[in-house]
Every structure is written in C-alpha cells, then in structure tokens.
Design an enzyme around this catalytic site. Sequence first.
Site, PDB file in Angstrom:
ATOM      1  N   PHE A 174       0.841  -1.195   0.000  1.00 18.10           N
ATOM      2  CA  PHE A 174       0.000   0.000   0.000  1.00 18.10           C
ATOM      3  C   PHE A 174       0.873   1.241   0.000  1.00 18.10           C
ATOM      4  O   PHE A 174       2.057   1.203   0.341  1.00 18.10           O
ATOM      5  CB  PHE A 174      -0.938   0.004   1.216  1.00 18.10           C
ATOM      6  CG  PHE A 174      -0.229   0.058   2.540  1.00 18.10           C
ATOM      7  CD1 PHE A 174       0.036   1.283   3.155  1.00 18.10           C
ATOM      8  CD2 PHE A 174       0.189  -1.101   3.177  1.00 18.10           C
ATOM      9  CE1 PHE A 174       0.694   1.338   4.370  1.00 18.10           C
ATOM     10  CE2 PHE A 174       0.844  -1.054   4.405  1.00 18.10           C
ATOM     11  CZ  PHE A 174       1.102   0.173   5.000  1.00 18.10           C
ATOM     12  N   CYS A 175       0.267   2.353  -0.408  1.00 15.05           N
ATOM     13  CA  CYS A 175       0.935   3.644  -0.392  1.00 15.05           C
ATOM     14  C   CYS A 175      -0.137   4.722  -0.230  1.00 15.05           C
ATOM     15  O   CYS A 175      -1.308   4.407  -0.017  1.00 15.05           O
ATOM     16  CB  CYS A 175       1.770   3.862  -1.654  1.00 15.05           C
ATOM     17  SG  CYS A 175       0.835   3.725  -3.187  1.00 15.05           S
ATOM     18  N   THR A 176       0.230   5.984  -0.345  1.00 13.08           N
ATOM     19  CA  THR A 176      -0.699   7.065  -0.037  1.00 13.08           C
ATOM     20  C   THR A 176      -1.921   7.061  -0.944  1.00 13.08           C
ATOM     21  O   THR A 176      -3.057   7.039  -0.478  1.00 13.08           O
ATOM     22  CB  THR A 176       0.010   8.429  -0.130  1.00 13.08           C
ATOM     23  OG1 THR A 176       1.183   8.402   0.671  1.00 13.08           O
ATOM     24  CG2 THR A 176      -0.910   9.539   0.335  1.00 13.08           C
TER      25      THR A 176
END
Length: 304
Positions: A174-176
């Site tokens: 996951f990331c922003t």
Amino acid sequence: MYTIAALYHFTRFDDPAAIRGPLYDLCLEQGISGSLLLAHEGINGTIAGPRAGIDAVLAHIRALPGCADLEWKESSSADQPFRRLKVRLKREIVTMGQPDVDPKARVGHYVDPADWNDLIRSPDVAVIDTRNDYEVAIGTFEGAIDPETDSFRDFPAWWEANKDRFHNKRIAMFCTGGIRCEKSTNYLLGQGVDEVYHLKGGILKYLEEVPADDSTWQGECFVFDGRVSVGHGLKEGPHELCFACRRPILPEDMNRPEYEHGVSCHQCFEETDEEAKGRFRERQKQMALAEARGEKHIKVVHED
C-alpha cells in the site's frame, strides 16, 4: 473551501512537452495551485482550487490521450494548501529508477478498501508499506513491514536484500494514493512473486471509506500538501511541518530544546551544522518580512 484533487494515470504521452503549456495555462486561468508531473508514462499530481476550476482542469486531463478513465481522489481544506503552481516534465511520474517496470503491462490484484482488513489479517500475507520512512513514522497499517527507505528508488534494493523473508507468502502493498504500488507490484511480479496485491486508491481511499471503528490503520497519513497529515474521513491531522527538514512533527515537538522554527527539529538537529542553521535563520527572517508585507507563505512538503 478549496477542493483538493489527487490524481495519477499511466498512459503513453508521445510528447509530454506539448501537453505542459496548455495545461499550465488552464490551471493559471482557473486559479489552481499545486503540482503536476508529466512524463512519457503519464501524469501525476495534486492540485487545489475552486470547485469550478478543479472541474475544468480534470475535464482537460480526461481529454488527453488515454486519460478518459482517469480516476482521482478529492478532499477539501479551508486554506489553500499550495503556495504556487508547478507543471513539470520528468523522466517518471513516480521515480523508481527501474526502466523495465511497466504498470500498463501488468500490476497486482487490486483490493477494495472494504476487503483490505480481511486480506492483511491472513497469516500467509506479508503487508509492506512502500512509502518513505518519514511517512511511515506517523502512521501505518497494523502489522505492516516498514522497509525504512529514504526514497522510492531504494525499494528494489530493499526487496533484493529481504526477499528470502517472504518465501511462500502472498504480498500485499500500500501507499498514499496508489501510484507507487502500480510500479512496486509490477516490479515484484517481474521478480517472480506469484501473488501480489495492493490497496485500491491507497490509504486515502481507505481512510475515506472505512469507519474508524472498523479500521486497522494506526496514526495519521502524511499528505503532500499544506495539511501535512489526515486521519479517518480525511480530516486534517495534528501535524505541522519542520521547515528545515520538511518532516512532520507534532505540536508538542515544538517544545523540545532542538526545535527552532524554520531552523531545526528533534529529527534534523544533528543533521545540519551551524553554517546551515544560519542560512535557515536568514531564510526565516526574509519570510517574516514578506509576511509583514502581506505576502502569505504556505507549507511546502516533499514531492516524492
């Protein structure tokens, strides 16, 4: 209220430079601030402005080659979160430094926010946070692995050094907002990982859709605008920005002996010498003079 739109889209732009001028002019005309990056691989950025202006710019981007199905995430702010407008040409819209990575060819399985908790709680799943260390420091998902990278360029080397830890594991990343995972999942598939997943819409979509009572998110999410951090419901968080190192800090951190506004915080005090601190003090002096003249300065954060 200002509308904030965070967007990215991978598509082939044969001549990004030809796109830049008209897009920049439209943003100026519509009172839009923020940052947009253009490369042969697509577009990425976050912009803010009046509702009508954001709508006009999004319509323009959707009319670009291959961008008809552009998706974006919206939030709002009482203050303009960007100081100026930047529309830049780059080699990559998110820099990984891996020329063979192509998100348009293949990516991992998208996981909707509503299904994310069940996935990451599975015992055969390793959850990896692909963001930079200063972002992870203020919030991440329960049980997530922090690669402790300074930049996204460091992720391939980290994986190479740690891949044996994940033998027979499914990988969830996951990331922003989702863009880094488009590349990191393609990279892992190319490295022979069989099952790779990533959070659709990133942390921001999760915080927007998943109620706090059902959440596995811990802390706040660093964002690349003047809000600095957001929490559930995309409500603005408590963090401020150290203008010296541009890392997030809490209000109570300003009471620590290492903190000097615009000069240092407890995270960067030992990273700069007195000569550098002197330059930072002069910069703050000039900013104070500008504010006295009625020129407003907005928090400026990392672009990567």
